[in-house]
Motif scaffolding. Structure first.
Motif, PDB file in Angstrom:
ATOM      1  N   ARG A  10       0.810  -1.215   0.000  1.00 52.78           N
ATOM      2  CA  ARG A  10       0.000   0.000   0.000  1.00 52.78           C
ATOM      3  C   ARG A  10       0.848   1.272   0.000  1.00 52.78           C
ATOM      4  NH1 ARG A  10      -3.836  -1.051   5.051  1.00 52.78           N
ATOM      5  NH2 ARG A  10      -1.858  -1.819   5.869  1.00 52.78           N
ATOM      6  N   LEU A  11       2.184   1.119  -0.031  1.00 52.95           N
ATOM      7  CA  LEU A  11       3.039   2.300  -0.003  1.00 52.95           C
ATOM      8  C   LEU A  11       2.857   3.174  -1.232  1.00 52.95           C
ATOM      9  CD1 LEU A  11       6.421   1.039   1.493  1.00 52.95           C
ATOM     10  CD2 LEU A  11       4.856   2.721   2.462  1.00 52.95           C
ATOM     11  N   HIS A  12       2.696   2.543  -2.409  1.00 56.28           N
ATOM     12  CA  HIS A  12       2.507   3.318  -3.631  1.00 56.28           C
ATOM     13  C   HIS A  12       1.271   4.202  -3.523  1.00 56.28           C
ATOM     14  CE1 HIS A  12       2.261   4.391  -7.846  1.00 56.28           C
ATOM     15  NE2 HIS A  12       1.051   3.873  -7.908  1.00 56.28           N
ATOM     16  N   THR A  13       0.162   3.615  -3.041  1.00 56.12           N
ATOM     17  CA  THR A  13      -1.068   4.393  -2.873  1.00 56.12           C
ATOM     18  C   THR A  13      -0.888   5.477  -1.813  1.00 56.12           C
ATOM     19  OG1 THR A  13      -2.403   2.475  -3.494  1.00 56.12           O
ATOM     20  CG2 THR A  13      -3.522   4.250  -2.320  1.00 56.12           C
ATOM     21  N   ALA A  14      -0.198   5.136  -0.718  1.00 56.99           N
ATOM     22  CA  ALA A  14       0.021   6.121   0.343  1.00 56.99           C
ATOM     23  C   ALA A  14       0.854   7.294  -0.151  1.00 56.99           C
ATOM     24  CB  ALA A  14       0.706   5.459   1.538  1.00 56.99           C
ATOM     25  N   PHE A 183      -3.845  19.772 -19.028  1.00 57.92           N
ATOM     26  CA  PHE A 183      -3.032  18.659 -19.526  1.00 57.92           C
ATOM     27  C   PHE A 183      -1.620  18.700 -18.939  1.00 57.92           C
ATOM     28  CE2 PHE A 183      -6.309  18.767 -22.852  1.00 57.92           C
ATOM     29  CZ  PHE A 183      -6.676  17.433 -22.844  1.00 57.92           C
ATOM     30  N   SER A 184      -1.112  19.891 -18.681  1.00 55.79           N
ATOM     31  CA  SER A 184       0.197  20.003 -18.044  1.00 55.79           C
ATOM     32  C   SER A 184       0.159  19.423 -16.633  1.00 55.79           C
ATOM     33  CB  SER A 184       0.642  21.466 -18.000  1.00 55.79           C
ATOM     34  OG  SER A 184       1.900  21.599 -17.389  1.00 55.79           O
ATOM     35  N   GLY A 185      -0.937  19.656 -15.933  1.00 57.23           N
ATOM     36  CA  GLY A 185      -1.063  19.151 -14.572  1.00 57.23           C
ATOM     37  C   GLY A 185      -1.202  17.639 -14.487  1.00 57.23           C
ATOM     38  N   LEU A 186      -1.613  17.004 -15.580  1.00 54.50           N
ATOM     39  CA  LEU A 186      -1.818  15.561 -15.563  1.00 54.50           C
ATOM     40  C   LEU A 186      -0.544  14.784 -15.248  1.00 54.50           C
ATOM     41  CD1 LEU A 186      -4.192  14.974 -18.621  1.00 54.50           C
ATOM     42  CD2 LEU A 186      -4.791  14.969 -16.194  1.00 54.50           C
ATOM     43  N   PHE A 187       0.614  15.378 -15.541  1.00 58.37           N
ATOM     44  CA  PHE A 187       1.860  14.654 -15.344  1.00 58.37           C
ATOM     45  C   PHE A 187       2.622  15.096 -14.103  1.00 58.37           C
ATOM     46  CE2 PHE A 187       0.998  13.927 -19.789  1.00 58.37           C
ATOM     47  CZ  PHE A 187       1.409  12.612 -19.975  1.00 58.37           C
ATOM     48  N   PHE A 188       2.197  16.201 -13.482  1.00 59.84           N
ATOM     49  CA  PHE A 188       2.997  16.705 -12.363  1.00 59.84           C
ATOM     50  C   PHE A 188       2.898  15.811 -11.129  1.00 59.84           C
ATOM     51  CE2 PHE A 188       3.799  19.186  -8.561  1.00 59.84           C
ATOM     52  CZ  PHE A 188       5.067  19.660  -8.844  1.00 59.84           C
ATOM     53  N   ALA A 189       1.672  15.508 -10.680  1.00 62.49           N
ATOM     54  CA  ALA A 189       1.522  14.675  -9.482  1.00 62.49           C
ATOM     55  C   ALA A 189       2.125  13.280  -9.681  1.00 62.49           C
ATOM     56  CB  ALA A 189       0.046  14.578  -9.081  1.00 62.49           C
ATOM     57  N   PRO A 190       1.901  12.600 -10.830  1.00 56.73           N
ATOM     58  CA  PRO A 190       2.567  11.307 -11.017  1.00 56.73           C
ATOM     59  C   PRO A 190       4.084  11.396 -10.953  1.00 56.73           C
ATOM     60  CG  PRO A 190       0.738  11.509 -12.553  1.00 56.73           C
ATOM     61  CD  PRO A 190       0.893  12.838 -11.888  1.00 56.73           C
ATOM     62  N   THR A 191       4.654  12.476 -11.496  1.00 54.59           N
ATOM     63  CA  THR A 191       6.111  12.637 -11.422  1.00 54.59           C
ATOM     64  C   THR A 191       6.567  12.756  -9.981  1.00 54.59           C
ATOM     65  OG1 THR A 191       6.191  13.733 -13.582  1.00 54.59           O
ATOM     66  CG2 THR A 191       8.061  14.077 -12.110  1.00 54.59           C
ATOM     67  N   MET A 192       5.854  13.521  -9.194  1.00 55.09           N
ATOM     68  CA  MET A 192       6.209  13.694  -7.799  1.00 55.09           C
ATOM     69  C   MET A 192       6.067  12.373  -7.036  1.00 55.09           C
ATOM     70  SD  MET A 192       4.724  16.489  -5.116  1.00 55.09           S
ATOM     71  CE  MET A 192       5.261  16.505  -3.392  1.00 55.09           C
ATOM     72  N   ILE A 193       5.032  11.604  -7.366  1.00 47.98           N
ATOM     73  CA  ILE A 193       4.824  10.314  -6.713  1.00 47.98           C
ATOM     74  C   ILE A 193       5.977   9.370  -7.008  1.00 47.98           C
ATOM     75  CG2 ILE A 193       3.362   8.252  -6.703  1.00 47.98           C
ATOM     76  CD1 ILE A 193       0.999  10.223  -7.344  1.00 47.98           C
ATOM     77  N   VAL A 194       6.396   9.331  -8.272  1.00 42.73           N
ATOM     78  CA  VAL A 194       7.503   8.454  -8.667  1.00 42.73           C
ATOM     79  C   VAL A 194       8.792   8.877  -7.961  1.00 42.73           C
ATOM     80  CG1 VAL A 194       8.956   7.712 -10.593  1.00 42.73           C
ATOM     81  CG2 VAL A 194       6.483   7.834 -10.877  1.00 42.73           C
TER      82      VAL A 194
END
Length: 286
Positions: A10-14, A183-194
């Motif tokens: 569950r770390l990925h989701t957290a 559309f620019s925002g679509l990639f920001f949170a995933p990048t931060m998560i990774v």
């Protein structure tokens, strides 16, 4: 995430939820501050920020039940070395600096563009759309079970970040600007998560808190840098000059991700050995 850690599945989701909340503060915060300061009085935005900060500290400090255990330094003293040394943390933090620069640029240029269009209040709409796109993508990304290695995900997410800054040069009104930042925002949170997932996987367990702090600091520095640099560019060249800052920052994220591929792969292989059971939850002693 390391499958041997308690709750690792569950770390990925957290991390996704945590990153989305963090990102929303950087996107929604400026929009709320601008709205309050223009609708009420100039000091309203900073005053509300001070009140929220005080409440947050008062709520966080008593949370002893959820406080992670302290991981003692190893006998060889390895954990006394800063997390910035001997690993890819510097490049990861710089990636968030570049990503934060885009956020800071969007904040400033959206206001300038809306004023140029004669609708200063519309800046809040633009920033809200950016927040919705980023938060929505982060929540969806966190719900996925991904099999792609994290270094490759970093490269893919930063490439998407860079590509989605290009339409900013084509905006002609509030509607098209809103679409572009969505559309620019679509990639920001995933990048931060990774990035946060990579920090957890590559930083020594005893220095995990330090590693996370450097990453968030990089994001904060980027937001401030983006606001400062884009503000100067807007004064000289108008909103298009500010958009150029976002495009340059997007390109920087890709270059940094490319640079990080080798160090990340080596660090992940080196950390594939057995780690302490509470490594993913340990609190740094540095």
């Amino acid at each position: 995430m390391d499958p041997r850690l308690p709750g690792a599945d569950r770390l990925h989701t957290a991390y996704s939820l945590e990153s989305v909340v963090d990102e929303l503060t950087f996107v929604v915060g400026p929009a709320l501050a601008v709205a309050l300061s223009t609708a009420l009085f100039p000091e309203a935005g900073p005053l509300v920020a001070l009140v929220l900060l005080t409440l947050g500290v008062l709520m966080f400090v008593p949370q002893k039940r959820t406080e992670p255990p302290v991981l003692q330094p190893a006998d060889d003293g390895a954990s006394n070395v800063s997390a910035l040394r001997g690993g890819p943390l510097v490049v990861l933090a710089l990636t968030l600096v570049a990503g934060g620069t885009i956020v800071g640029t969007v904040d400033v240029v959206s206001v300038a563009f809306a004023e140029e269009q004669g609708s200063p209040a519309a800046a809040g709409i633009v920033l809200s759309v950016y927040a919705i796109g980023s938060a929505g993508a982060g929540l969806v990304f966190g719900a996925l079970r991904l099999t792609v290695p994290l270094p490759r995900l970093l490269l893919l997410s930063t490439a998407g970040t860079a590509l989605t800054t290009l339409p900013l040069l084509l905006v002609g009104g509030i509607a098209t600007l809103s679409a572009a930042v969505f559309f620019s925002g679509l990639f920001f949170a995933p990048t931060m998560i990774v990035v946060m997932g990579l920090v957890e996987r590559t930083v020594p367990p005893a220095a995990l808190t330090e590693g996370m702090t450097w990453a968030i600091t990089g994001l904060s520095v980027g937001v401030a840098l983006g606001a400062s640099v884009s503000g100067g560019m807007v004064d000289r060249f108008g909103p298009s000059g500010g958009f150029a800052v976002a495009i340059a920052a997007g390109g920087a994220t890709v270059l940094l991700a490319l640079t990080a591929q080798g160090p990340l792969d080596r660090s992940l292989r080196a950390n594939a050995v057995e780690r302490p059971a509470d490594a993913g939850r340990a609190k740094s002693v540095l």
